[in-house]
Design an enzyme around this catalytic site. Sequence first.
Site, PDB file in Angstrom:
ATOM      1  CB  SER A  14      -0.902   0.018   1.238  1.00  0.00           C
ATOM      2  OG  SER A  14      -1.556   1.255   1.387  1.00  0.00           O
ATOM      3  CE1 TYR A  73      -4.091  -1.951   4.946  1.00  0.00           C
ATOM      4  CE2 TYR A  73      -3.211   0.137   4.152  1.00  0.00           C
ATOM      5  CZ  TYR A  73      -3.864  -1.053   3.911  1.00  0.00           C
ATOM      6  OH  TYR A  73      -4.294  -1.352   2.640  1.00  0.00           O
ATOM      7  CE  LYS A 109      -1.912  -3.874   2.975  1.00  0.00           C
ATOM      8  NZ  LYS A 109      -2.293  -5.183   2.379  1.00  0.00           N
TER       9      LYS A 109
END
Length: 305
Positions: A154, A167, A171
């Site tokens: 991401s 997150y 990622k």
Amino acid sequence: MNASTDSLGSGASLRLDGRVAIVTGAGAGLGRAHAHLLASRGAQVVVNDLNLAPAEAVAAEIRAAGGQAIAAAGSVTDEAAVQAMVAQTLATWGRIDILVNNAGILRDKSFAKMTLDDFRLVVDVHLMGAVVCTKAVWETMRAQQHGRIVFTTSSSGLFGNFGQSNYGAAKMALVGLMQTLALEGEKTNVRVNCLAPTAATAMTQGILPPEVLAVLTPESVSPGLLFLVSDEAPTRAILNAGAGVFAASHVSLTAPVHIGTGPQAPEQVAAAWPRISDRADSTVPGSGMEQSMREVQTVLGTRRA
């Protein structure tokens, strides 16, 4: 990134006939779009989701459109469930050519307000879930001398996003995993890449305004995914995709600046920072060892001079 690919003739299409693909988190959103496109290009698809009902629904959609698909329920962090999915796939079609690690969750908060449990949960699903699934298919792909693995990274990991420390960490960890597995899989034609999608899914509702979400369809990302799992795929690539726009990200290295280890080295690093951070002559090392040896060679070259 190793950008070498097989040439695709003019007018030819990317086909996956005879290839077997597992797509995790495919009951909706990006995973569903990926599964549909892979099936439309000839792949036999295993639709994985945490719950059986959405997985069955997507598999039924694919079959209704003339494709081949089966459903497999279970969390990507559940080793027994993943092994059962792999066994089911091999029993049904006899091989596994493609693994799309797409399953994921969000627990967004600023780092100051985030609990350690929410940090661990996101890392467990995104990073360890991808590890569990990849480990389960790795030997099969090596033995058959063909494999295509995609990790879903991401821009939050590559470039950062406020409120997504958990997150983003997970990622970016997948990029590091990809870098090494691409090297380890090279001799057996197992190519490993990352896809960094921007798409309107259940995970992005409430984060982006409606007019932006309208153009960020999951279907506009999946063409990039198809390329990354095709016979013509590169390896060690990071492909950013959103709204039908594609770009490659690179973990690059600036030209080396030899400072030395004297008592004033910290001050010299500070003084040289504009040169150290200058991207004009940046490169993409073939491996971490290559980067390390470049440092050694810079020192030895300076001494010889």
